[in-house]
Write a protein that holds these residues in place. Structure first.
Motif, PDB file in Angstrom:
ATOM      1  N   ILE A  33      -7.954  11.681  -3.987  1.00  0.00           N
ATOM      2  CA  ILE A  33      -8.184  11.258  -5.362  1.00  0.00           C
ATOM      3  C   ILE A  33      -6.992  10.443  -5.822  1.00  0.00           C
ATOM      4  CG2 ILE A  33      -7.183  13.336  -6.433  1.00  0.00           C
ATOM      5  CD1 ILE A  33      -9.453  13.163  -8.534  1.00  0.00           C
ATOM      6  N   THR A  34      -7.234   9.403  -6.595  1.00  0.00           N
ATOM      7  CA  THR A  34      -6.155   8.540  -7.051  1.00  0.00           C
ATOM      8  C   THR A  34      -5.399   9.208  -8.195  1.00  0.00           C
ATOM      9  OG1 THR A  34      -7.731   7.379  -8.498  1.00  0.00           O
ATOM     10  CG2 THR A  34      -7.276   6.398  -6.359  1.00  0.00           C
ATOM     11  N   SER A  35      -4.076   9.178  -8.117  1.00  0.00           N
ATOM     12  CA  SER A  35      -3.236   9.780  -9.150  1.00  0.00           C
ATOM     13  C   SER A  35      -2.850   8.788 -10.240  1.00  0.00           C
ATOM     14  CB  SER A  35      -1.966  10.361  -8.523  1.00  0.00           C
ATOM     15  OG  SER A  35      -1.254   9.356  -7.802  1.00  0.00           O
TER      16      SER A  35
ATOM     17  N   LYS B  16      -0.816   9.895   5.709  1.00  0.00           N
ATOM     18  CA  LYS B  16       0.137  10.977   5.478  1.00  0.00           C
ATOM     19  C   LYS B  16      -0.519  12.347   5.404  1.00  0.00           C
ATOM     20  CE  LYS B  16       3.419   7.917   3.174  1.00  0.00           C
ATOM     21  NZ  LYS B  16       4.201   7.621   1.957  1.00  0.00           N
ATOM     22  N   ARG B  17      -1.857  12.393   5.213  1.00  0.00           N
ATOM     23  CA  ARG B  17      -2.550  13.680   5.202  1.00  0.00           C
ATOM     24  C   ARG B  17      -3.337  13.892   6.493  1.00  0.00           C
ATOM     25  NH1 ARG B  17      -3.047  16.212  -0.602  1.00  0.00           N
ATOM     26  NH2 ARG B  17      -3.324  18.008   0.753  1.00  0.00           N
ATOM     27  N   GLN B  18      -2.962  13.192   7.541  1.00  0.00           N
ATOM     28  CA  GLN B  18      -3.599  13.401   8.832  1.00  0.00           C
ATOM     29  C   GLN B  18      -3.454  14.867   9.239  1.00  0.00           C
ATOM     30  OE1 GLN B  18      -2.799  10.240  11.505  1.00  0.00           O
ATOM     31  NE2 GLN B  18      -3.301  11.397  13.354  1.00  0.00           N
TER      32      GLN B  18
ATOM     33  N   ALA C   6      -5.452   2.725   2.581  1.00  0.00           N
ATOM     34  CA  ALA C   6      -5.639   3.618   1.434  1.00  0.00           C
ATOM     35  C   ALA C   6      -4.915   4.939   1.634  1.00  0.00           C
ATOM     36  CB  ALA C   6      -7.127   3.862   1.205  1.00  0.00           C
ATOM     37  N   PHE C   7      -5.053   5.543   2.812  1.00  0.00           N
ATOM     38  CA  PHE C   7      -4.531   6.887   3.020  1.00  0.00           C
ATOM     39  C   PHE C   7      -3.030   6.915   3.302  1.00  0.00           C
ATOM     40  CE2 PHE C   7      -8.831   8.964   4.278  1.00  0.00           C
ATOM     41  CZ  PHE C   7      -9.281   8.734   2.982  1.00  0.00           C
ATOM     42  N   ASN C   8      -2.415   5.739   3.323  1.00  0.00           N
ATOM     43  CA  ASN C   8      -0.958   5.676   3.379  1.00  0.00           C
ATOM     44  C   ASN C   8      -0.347   5.335   2.030  1.00  0.00           C
ATOM     45  OD1 ASN C   8       0.307   6.101   6.147  1.00  0.00           O
ATOM     46  ND2 ASN C   8      -1.382   4.735   6.686  1.00  0.00           N
ATOM     47  N   ARG C   9      -1.195   5.142   1.030  1.00  0.00           N
ATOM     48  CA  ARG C   9      -0.714   4.834  -0.316  1.00  0.00           C
ATOM     49  C   ARG C   9      -0.290   6.114  -1.031  1.00  0.00           C
ATOM     50  NH1 ARG C   9      -3.567   0.789  -3.173  1.00  0.00           N
ATOM     51  NH2 ARG C   9      -3.959  -1.055  -1.894  1.00  0.00           N
ATOM     52  N   PRO C  10       0.870   6.157  -1.670  1.00  0.00           N
ATOM     53  CA  PRO C  10       1.282   7.366  -2.398  1.00  0.00           C
ATOM     54  C   PRO C  10       0.368   7.715  -3.559  1.00  0.00           C
ATOM     55  CG  PRO C  10       2.795   5.528  -2.821  1.00  0.00           C
ATOM     56  CD  PRO C  10       1.901   5.098  -1.701  1.00  0.00           C
ATOM     57  N   GLU C  11      -0.276   6.721  -4.149  1.00  0.00           N
ATOM     58  CA  GLU C  11      -1.167   6.999  -5.278  1.00  0.00           C
ATOM     59  C   GLU C  11      -2.564   7.445  -4.837  1.00  0.00           C
ATOM     60  OE1 GLU C  11      -1.551   2.454  -4.684  1.00  0.00           O
ATOM     61  OE2 GLU C  11      -0.080   4.057  -4.356  1.00  0.00           O
ATOM     62  N   ILE C  12      -2.801   7.532  -3.504  1.00  0.00           N
ATOM     63  CA  ILE C  12      -4.098   7.998  -2.991  1.00  0.00           C
ATOM     64  C   ILE C  12      -3.872   9.180  -2.040  1.00  0.00           C
ATOM     65  CG2 ILE C  12      -6.317   7.243  -2.021  1.00  0.00           C
ATOM     66  CD1 ILE C  12      -5.645   4.409  -2.578  1.00  0.00           C
ATOM     67  N   LEU C  13      -2.898  10.002  -2.344  1.00  0.00           N
ATOM     68  CA  LEU C  13      -2.569  11.142  -1.487  1.00  0.00           C
ATOM     69  C   LEU C  13      -3.151  12.458  -1.986  1.00  0.00           C
ATOM     70  CD1 LEU C  13       1.166  10.814  -0.340  1.00  0.00           C
ATOM     71  CD2 LEU C  13      -0.881  10.800   1.078  1.00  0.00           C
TER      72      LEU C  13
END
Length: 492
Positions: free
Chosen positions: A369-371, A433-435, A82-89
């Motif tokens: 949050i999902t974009s 990506k937000r680590q 999930a946290f590597n998905r661009p739509e969940i950044l």
């Protein structure tokens, strides 16, 4: 009469389908009522309820709180995906995050291009200034030495963890940000510490207005501020920005582009470099709030982690003795550890990592949050859904950690006694990506400070007392230790 009954029935059915009934395809979980969501009538904590929900629904489920739909994830691989998905950044537009700014600024609350620019700049600058490198170790040694000296002043008497711990940690990050350090008696730093403490204590009340944003349209602003303590956010931001803006002005006056001193200088140079770019996101207000993010996040977490370590070592004296024996074997008396010593101090590393696991400092991570509409774990996840990682659940899952309720640093060592950091189910700095951008700095501080403390000191529970290892109540966002006394003794 029949027509009226049919019309009312149709209206109720429409209401049920539109607002009361959970749409199909979503994960299972608590849906509740329009506007207020599901509010349980129980005294069980959020963490206890989340544990119950996992047992009932599995590793992915939702809970609608107010108008916010939150999907909780309890599986390590699912969180990693999930946290590597661009739509969940992206981050939710919560006052808790964006400090009531109309447009989020800094690094914690921002999304899109502004977040990308600030994150890349911050990581690059911190690395250039020594994060994760030996060049920063000397500054940490200075702070560690002062830290030990202040601890020695309260030797052999029952006393709380001294305030100098805050000063030492803040001085490392502030040296990198503003090229300065605070004195132990600096009243400004003490004021900032009190402000942050008050803000953290009231965070659960502040969060209610984020879960129910429609209250802003119903209640007058003064009443919202009073009920949900939004005034604390305004006060904290105003006091910090007053100080940071003055530092930025001083840096602007003395800036030498050929000899940048710190992160503030670097950011001001970036502003100047992009001044003709209409799409630039760099500006001094953004810099001030970026400093706020680094100042607060970079100090509170490390301070809490080191305090937890002292508590766990006092409670587990056999672990403390083993840790000290390793330090004594590797480091000559009076010689502080460097980053090159990590490989020779595997048990120290094991204690640090076990502390982070057991304390689970941020139990539900920082929400994403999902974009856009997406899918996850076989379910539909609509745009605007919050995604929360249940870090505490994973850190206490016997699938990843046998006997998870025990403090066992040995679980981090392989058959040869070497430290093994690559463990599935460990995410104190989040994933993807937000680590955490300051992870390398936090790891440096924990290693240097813990070895310095245990090389010279021992920690014990006061006679006739016990240490309460529960989390400070009333704060669902962070697991802070309850302030308690320890006995510090100086090692011969």
């Amino acid at each position: 009469m029949v027509v009226e009954v049919l019309l009312w029935g149709a209206l109720l059915l429409l209401l049920w389908l539109s607002f009361l009934k959970k749409p199909s395809g979503l994960p299972p979980g608590r849906w509740g009522l329009p506007l207020i969501g599901y509010i349980p009538l129980t005294r069980r904590s959020i963490e206890q309820q989340v544990t119950d929900l996992r047992e009932k629904y599995g590793d992915i489920y939702l809970w609608r709180m107010g108008t916010q739909v939150i999907v909780f994830l309890h599986d390590y691989q699912l969180i990693k995906e999930a946290f590597n998905r661009p739509e969940i950044l992206d981050r939710p537009l919560w006052d808790t995050f964006k400090l009531r700014e109309i447009e989020p600024k800094g690094i914690v609350s921002t999304s899109g291009l502004r977040w990308q620019n600030n994150r890349r700049f911050t990581i690059r600058q911190l690395r250039d200034l020594g994060m994760g490198k030996s060049r920063l170790v000397a500054a940490m040694h200075t702070q560690a030495t002062q830290l030990v000296q202040e601890f020695k002043k309260q030797a052999d008497r029952s006393a709380p963890v001294p305030y100098v711990l805050t000063v030492a940690i803040v001085n490392i990050i502030w040296q990198m940000i503003g090229g300065q350090q605070f004195a132990l008696t600096d009243s400004k730093l003490k004021e900032f510490e009190e402000i942050v403490d008050n803000l953290i204590v009231s965070m659960s009340r502040v969060a209610i207005s984020d879960y129910m944003p429609w209250l802003h349209s119903v209640l007058p602003a003064w009443l919202m501020s009073r009920i949900f303590r939004l005034d604390l956010i305004d006060y904290a931001k105003a006091r910090f920005l007053e100080f940071f803006n003055e530092e930025i002005r001083q840096h602007r006056v003395t800036l030498d582009p050929n000899n940048p001193r710190d992160l503030i200088d670097g950011y001001l140079m970036e502003i100047d470099k992009r001044k003709d770019d209409p799409d630039s996101t760099f500006n001094e207000k953004d810099l001030a709030l970026l400093i706020f993010d680094l100042f607060t996040a970079g100090s509170e977490t490390t301070k809490a982690s080191l305090t937890w370590m002292m508590y766990y070592l006092a409670t587990n004296p056999q672990v403390q003795r083993k840790m000290q024996a390793e330090i004594d074997k590797v480091l000559p008396k009076g010689i502080l550890a460097t980053l090159e010593d990590k490989a020779r101090l595997p048990y120290v590393e094991a204690v640090i990592h076990e502390t982070m696991r057991v304390s689970s400092l941020v139990p539900f991570g920082v929400q994403h949050i999902t974009s856009q509409d997406t899918s996850l774990g076989g379910y539909i996840i609509p745009k605007g859904t919050l995604i929360s990682s249940s870090t505490i659940s994973i850190h206490n899952n016997p699938h990843y950690w046998p006997q998870p309720n025990k403090f066992l640093p040995e679980r981090w060592l392989d058959d040869n006694g070497q430290f093994n950091s690559k463990k599935e189910g460990f995410l104190p700095f989040s994933l993807g990506k937000r680590q955490c951008a300051g992870e390398a700095l936090a790891r440096m501080e924990l290693f240097i400070f813990s070895t310095a403390l245990l090389q010279s000191l021992s920690f014990a529970i006061p006679p006739g007392k016990t240490l309460d290892l529960r989390y400070l109540p009333g704060n669902p966002i962070m697991h802070l230790p309850i302030p308690q006394d320890l006995i510090v003794s100086v090692r011969e």
